[in-house]
Design a protein around this motif. Structure first.
Motif, short mmCIF file in Angstrom:
data_model
loop_
_atom_site.label_atom_id
_atom_site.label_comp_id
_atom_site.label_asym_id
_atom_site.label_seq_id
_atom_site.Cartn_x
_atom_site.Cartn_y
_atom_site.Cartn_z
N PRO A 73 -9.84 4.91 -7.78
CA PRO A 73 -9.82 3.91 -7.09
C PRO A 73 -11.04 4.05 -6.44
O PRO A 73 -11.88 2.22 -6.24
N GLY A 77 -12.05 -0.14 -7.72
CA GLY A 77 -12.16 -1.29 -5.74
C GLY A 77 -13.13 -1.89 -5.88
O GLY A 77 -12.70 -3.28 -5.78
N ASP A 99 0.02 -4.91 -5.96
CA ASP A 99 -1.00 -5.15 -4.52
C ASP A 99 -2.49 -5.56 -5.20
O ASP A 99 -3.49 -5.89 -4.44
N ARG A 100 -2.66 -5.07 -6.42
CA ARG A 100 -4.21 -5.32 -6.54
C ARG A 100 -4.01 -6.71 -8.67
O ARG A 100 -4.94 -6.53 -8.50
N ARG A 101 -3.03 -7.26 -7.78
CA ARG A 101 -2.84 -8.44 -9.57
C ARG A 101 -3.91 -9.26 -9.23
O ARG A 101 -3.98 -10.07 -10.29
N PHE A 193 0.57 14.09 -5.58
CA PHE A 193 1.71 14.21 -6.83
C PHE A 193 2.86 14.71 -6.43
O PHE A 193 3.76 13.98 -7.19
N GLY A 389 0.38 3.48 -0.77
CA GLY A 389 -0.80 4.78 -0.76
C GLY A 389 -0.46 5.44 0.56
O GLY A 389 -0.47 6.44 0.43
N GLN A 390 -0.08 4.71 2.27
CA GLN A 390 0.06 5.85 2.99
C GLN A 390 1.41 6.24 3.08
O GLN A 390 1.71 7.25 3.61
N ASP A 393 0.84 9.18 0.95
CA ASP A 393 0.01 9.89 1.76
C ASP A 393 0.94 11.44 3.09
O ASP A 393 0.95 12.00 2.78
N ARG A 397 2.20 14.89 2.97
CA ARG A 397 1.43 15.90 3.99
C ARG A 397 2.93 16.23 5.18
O ARG A 397 2.55 17.49 5.19
N GLU A 401 3.58 19.88 6.22
CA GLU A 401 3.86 20.36 7.15
C GLU A 401 5.50 21.35 7.72
O GLU A 401 5.45 22.30 8.69
N GLU A 422 2.27 0.46 8.89
CA GLU A 422 0.66 0.40 8.61
C GLU A 422 0.34 0.26 7.13
O GLU A 422 -1.35 -0.44 7.15
N PRO A 424 -0.35 -2.29 4.65
CA PRO A 424 -0.36 -3.46 4.27
C PRO A 424 0.40 -4.34 3.52
O PRO A 424 0.43 -5.25 3.31
N SER A 425 0.46 -3.50 2.00
CA SER A 425 1.56 -3.76 0.91
C SER A 425 2.74 -3.93 1.57
O SER A 425 3.64 -4.83 0.66
N ALA A 427 3.98 -5.36 4.31
CA ALA A 427 3.78 -5.80 5.83
C ALA A 427 4.62 -7.23 5.25
O ALA A 427 4.30 -7.82 4.57
N TYR B 141 -18.93 2.16 -0.07
CA TYR B 141 -18.23 0.62 -0.38
C TYR B 141 -19.06 -0.12 -0.14
O TYR B 141 -19.46 -0.94 -1.44
N ARG C 57 -6.42 -6.43 2.95
CA ARG C 57 -4.90 -6.30 2.74
C ARG C 57 -5.15 -6.32 1.20
O ARG C 57 -5.15 -6.78 0.12
N PHE C 59 -6.49 -6.04 -2.14
CA PHE C 59 -7.43 -6.45 -2.59
C PHE C 59 -7.45 -8.09 -1.93
O PHE C 59 -8.35 -8.88 -2.96
N GLU C 271 -7.39 4.81 -1.13
CA GLU C 271 -6.01 5.61 -1.94
C GLU C 271 -5.39 4.83 -0.66
O GLU C 271 -4.07 3.70 -0.93
N PHE C 272 -5.30 3.86 0.11
CA PHE C 272 -4.64 3.10 1.44
C PHE C 272 -4.91 1.73 1.08
O PHE C 272 -4.39 1.00 1.57
#
Lengths: 428, 293, 308
Positions: A73, A77, A99-101, A193, A389-390, A393, A397, A401, A422, A424-425, A427, B141, C57, C59, C271-272
């Protein structure tokens, strides 16, 4: 001193520019496309893939831009943000691709026709729906199974021909394995992973495909009882049920967790079916005759998807909108999905191809592989790749824990819900 | 670490002239502490070398011990998987370029500020060293976007400029501090002799400041050579990328072989080690004196 | 500037005569460095700030959102954790400063084989941080060599799972970073010590000064500039040094026990894919680093600015 070196650099730069200008003039009508990738299946396979493609398409030359997967990324990115860079890009299928379309052109009909030979390609299309625009074609199949070491099962007094089918049987097996001083389920949780791969194997006991689509759309809250049940079950693996090694929260699955299994000190390991740390690698380490593959045990016997396989396209290849060589780029995308590449994937990389016409003789002989071929016959969606992604993650995590006992499942649930809000993808 | 507590046993008894037996004991204790630290410093490297000589299965079955059958297959594989000579050349060009550029730019500024005393020189100096508080991770970035805007994406220049910019604050600081200690009278005398400023800078200041330049070169060389983030992002996966990125590529998405990576690490480390062994005396004895004046 | 006004009158008159060419030369000399600093550091920083005001948001086209990212950042508990962890790392600064000093002094006393020690101690610094991370992942593993050794010498209770607890993980990471950089400190101090006249130390020893007194009363004051330099380097670089180690060892875990701001910027951005919020956290880190480094930069400024 500096002036000399600056001059030298200028001359060198000119020489480079000159050769760059001459090169295409010499080899006429050859289009060079740049392909951003992380080399799934290994470098050997990719060398052969490029050679085969260039042989089939003498007018196109492929320049690989290979970036380590975990750093992908950070390279991709900025390309996307600045709308520049490679002609073809690899991408994880599913949510990440949607998300990256903006960085992929919609595949035209003739390219999409190449997909008709594939078992599935919906992960390359918006919302897993092949009637929607598709942005990339896949070639390999991926998902998780549990590998088991028959020698260890036998040593623990278990029937290696009948590995556990339910969580209760798994509990009993783990008690027996731990009694001989070995790890039951070799596991490592560092990074996203392991959570991302194991989550679907638990989730299938509680969710329907509609639920999974709701997760993708961000419409199923983590506070929903079904979701809480999944988290509770995941937590129990490391706490009340004690299947896994206590070091799990701080070691990585690849290679650390897998190495515990490969060393012959564990009965089970949950890893992927293709690429690496799979049946082939384990067979090489432990002897093919000692390695078996099974579906994750079932927790809720009557759950509709409990006996399915959570599979996903390993990755897809698409063409960038800023590319000036889209024709040549589409040729590459088609080739990747084609049967010639399928045979290469099977024979060189030991991968599981999505192409229906793959030559059965190209497949290596392995009992574990045969078992995998059976398991993948009843596919369902892979809910791991539907996490943002959020969420992935927070899942990873939180699992660490909750296994260490520093938070409760309720805390974990709250963290997951925050992560969802949180994202964005997702929302609304 | 336990080191500090061990050395606490050395204390006040060191009173010389007192009991010679005690002195010997203290001497042995000091040596013991130094040896322990040396082992701690060396062990990880030895461990990595040992691992690089194991096969993958051999490592999984015996991660800690000596390799059972010494195997060089990881080294062979390293050379098969990455174009070592090309990557090495790239690393040398970019590290060398970054080093040269940041040193020259720092030399100029330090001279202008401390000896030419140009108007606003101190403000310029402050500005440059204040750049120290911008870590590369924070701006990576937009930095890359800027580099792409300049058309320098995937080029040696892009990486060289970035290395130079990130090496600049500490280089400028060290050279300025060093120059400041050189008496102005020396320069005044040279000026009276009719020497131009550039001649003073290159023929007088440059030779005097060799220790400082050597010191900051080591500092900059090590981080530029070892850096992963800047080359990875700026060079992407192009063939102009550095040895360190090549090593990072030895692990695939799901395929991480510790013995193979260990071999790659040793290959990447070797040039640094050779430089170190060749220039050990200069590096160890004189070089960091630059930090000290 | 006052410095110029205060300089000797003969220098001043000469300077007046040479003003114009000198001015041009002065500008020519500072331009390359300033250009580098502006284009490759300041401009990206400003762009990061602008980006932090946009809602991103994935890209898709960013939307201007005033301080929405900052609001979301302050609501994020991981954000607070990361700065708390950074503060904890800074608490170990005295160890970073004095451990190498003690070792340098021990070596400096010409212990047998001191040249070898000096060479060996510097070695870890040459090893790339990402390499160090991978090496120590194996070494700190629950059944790795460190624990095997501790059990062997009868310290089994100390053989803990180093990276498996909230405090032990951050402590272990900091120790690994210290391992990586202490040699540079030792060498820096050694070169400083070489400027201390032998007689001073001999006199102190004849005086019956013990090791600690020698260290505290004689060496430390004499080495003030060197200690200052080393402190500058550690303070400004500690978090940067930790980044690749976190990447290779813990990815900020378990949970967010070893999450540091720099790593949070990295995950948020890459990552996010939340570039706007990543940039906002980056700005917070910038402010934090600026505050922590303010005294350092002030010191560097005092040492390097035009004198007298």
């Amino acid at each position: 001193m500096t002036i000399v070196s600056r001059q030298a650099r200028r001359i060198a730069a000119r020489a480079v520019a000159l050769t760059a200008m001459l090169a295409p003039a010499l080899a006429q009508d050859v289009t060079t496309i740049r392909v951003l990738n992380w080399q799934p299946g290994g470098p050997e396979y990719w060398t052969q893939l490029v050679a085969a493609f260039e042989k089939a398409n003498p007018d196109v030359k492929v320049e690989l831009e290979t970036v380590p997967f975990d750093r992908y990324p950070s390279v991709q990115g900025p390309y996307i943000a600045t709308k520049s860079g490679p002609d073809v890009m690899e991408n994880n299928a599913g949510l990440e691709l949607f998300d990256r379309r903006s960085a992929y052109v919609q595949l035209p009909e003739d390219v999409l026709a190449a997909a008709s030979d594939l078992i599935t390609y919906s992960g390359g299309c918006l919302n897993y729906d092949t009637t929607q625009p598709c942005y990339g074609l896949p070639f390999g199949y991926q998902g998780n199974v549990m590998y088991y070491n028959k020698a260890v099962l036998t040593e623990a007094g278990l029937d290696a021909a009948n590995p556990p089918k339910t969580w209760d049987e798994m509990d009993a097996a783990c008690t027996a394995v731990k009694a001989i001083g070995k790890t039951c389920l070799a596991h490592g949780m560092t990074g996203v992973f392991p959570a991302y791969w194991n989550f679907p194997e638990v989730a299938r006991n509680f969710l329907t495909e509609d639920d999974m689509r709701a997760i993708m759309a961000g419409k199923l809250p983590w506070t929903d009882p079904k979701m809480v049940s999944i988290l509770e079950a995941m937590a129990s693996i490391g706490t009340t049920r004690g299947w896994i090694n206590s070091s799990s929260p701080s070691i990585s699955m690849l290679p650390d967790g897998a190495d515990i299994f490969q060393s012959g000190n564990a009965a089970f390991a949950s890893t992927i079916i293709a690429d690496a740390v799979n049946w082939a690698a384990f067979g090489a380490a432990l002897g093919d005759e000692n390695v078996g593959a099974m579906r994750w045990p079932v927790l809720v016997a009557d759950a509709p998807l409990a006996h399915s396989f959570s599979g996903t396209e390993s990755s897809v290849f698409g063409v960038t909108p800023w590319s000036t060589k889209q024709e040549a780029a589409f040729k590459f995308v088609k080739f990747v999905a084609g049967v010639e590449n399928a045979n290469l994937l099977a024979s060189v990389a030991g991968g599981i191809s999505l192409n229906k016409n793959v030559d059965p003789n190209a497949l290596p002989k392995s009992q574990a592989l045969a078992q995998i071929q059976e398991i993948i016959k009843t596919p369902t969606l892979h809910v791991g790749v539907l996490l943002s992604g959020q969420e992935a993650d927070a899942l990873a995590r939180g699992w660490q824990e909750v296994t260490l006992g520093t938070i409760t499942v309720a805390d974990w649930t709250a963290q997951m819900q925050t992560a969802l809000e949180e994202s964005p993808s997702k929302a609304q | 670490m336990s080191l500090a507590s061990v050395s606490e046993t050395v204390p006040d008894e060191v009173a010389p002239g007192s009991n010679p037996l005690l002195r010997t004991i203290v001497k042995w204790l000091v040596s013991f502490v130094l040896v322990v630290v040396a082992v701690v410093a060396l062990y990880p490297l030895v461990f990595t070398v040992l691992n690089s000589l194991k096969t993958r299965t051999g490592y999984a079955q015996n991660p800690l011990g000596l390799p059972v059958d010494i195997s060089f297959e990881n080294y062979v594989e390293t050379f098969v998987r990455m174009d070592v000579p090309r990557l090495l050349l790239n690393s040398i060009i970019t590290t060398g370029g970054g080093l040269l550029l940041s040193t020259v730019a720092a030399l100029f500024i330090a001279y202008a500020v401390t000896k030419l005393r140009i108007k606003g020189g101190n403000l310029i100096f402050l500005f440059i060293i204040a750049m120290l508080v911008i870590p590369s991770q924070v701006v990576i970035y937009p930095l890359y976007e800027t580099i792409l805007d300049l058309g320098l994406g995937g080029t040696y220049q892009g990486l060289i400029f970035s290395y130079a910019a990130f090496g600049l604050p500490i280089s400028t600081y060290m050279l300025a501090a060093f120059f400041r200690a050189i008496p102005d009278e020396l320069i005044e005398a040279a000026r009276i002799d009719g020497a131009g400023e550039l001649r003073i800078l290159f023929q007088m200041m440059l030779p005097i400041s060799t220790p400082a330049i050597a010191a900051l070169s080591i500092l900059n060389f090590v981080w530029m050579w070892n850096d992963l983030l800047l080359p990875l992002v700026i060079m992407g996966g192009s063939d102009k990328t550095t040895l360190m990125v090549g090593v990072a590529l030895l692990s695939g998405q799901y395929d991480v072989s510790i013995p193979l990576i260990s071999a790659g690490l040793i290959v990447a480390l070797l040039p640094v080690m050779i430089v170190y062994l060749l220039f050990q005396r200069q590096i160890l004895s004189g070089a960091l004196a630059g930090a000290v004046k | 500037m006052t410095q110029i006004a205060q300089s000797s009158s003969s220098g001043l008159s000469r300077r007046k005569r040479r003003m114009r060419p000198e001015l041009i030369l002065g500008i020519a000399l500072v331009v390359p460095g300033i250009a580098l600093a502006i284009v490759f550091k300041l401009v990206p920083l400003v762009r990061a700030f602008i980006l932090s005001l946009y809602q991103t948001r994935g890209f898709e086209e960013p939307k201007f959102a005033w301080f929405a990212n900052y609001v979301s950042m302050f609501k994020d508990p991981v954000f607070a954790t990361s700065f708390k962890n950074a503060a904890l790392v800074f608490v170990t600064l005295p160890v970073w400063i004095f451990l190498p000093l003690v070792l340098a002094l021990l070596i400096f006393q010409r212990s047998p084989g001191w040249k070898a020690f000096r060479a060996i101690y510097f070695l870890p610094y040459m090893i790339a941080p990402i390499v160090v991370g991978i090496m120590f992942r194996q070494i700190l593993a629950p059944d790795g060599p460190l624990n095997a050794f501790l059990i062997f010498i009868g310290l089994a209770p100390l053989a803990i799972e180093w990276l498996n607890g909230a405090t032990s993980a951050l402590f272990s990471l900091t120790s690994v970073a210290l391992w990586s950089f202490f040699g540079l400190g030792v060498l820096t101090y050694l070169s400083g010590l070489s400027t201390v006249p032998d007689e001073v130390i001999e006199a102190a020893r004849l005086d019956g000064a013990g090791f600690w007194r020698l260290l505290i009363e004689i060496v430390t004051p004499l080495l003030k500039p060197v200690i200052g330099y080393w402190t500058v380097l550690c303070t400004s670089s500690m978090l940067i040094w930790m980044f690749p180690l976190i990447y290779a060892l813990t990815r900020g875990g378990p949970g967010s026990a070893t999450m540091l701001p720099e790593y949070l910027v990295f995950t948020t951005t890459f990552e996010f894919l939340n570039r706007g919020k990543g940039a906002a956290i980056g700005m917070a880190l910038f402010v934090f680093a600026a505050i922590v480094s303010a005294f350092v930069v002030r010191r560097m400024y005092a040492e390097g600015k035009a004198s007298k």
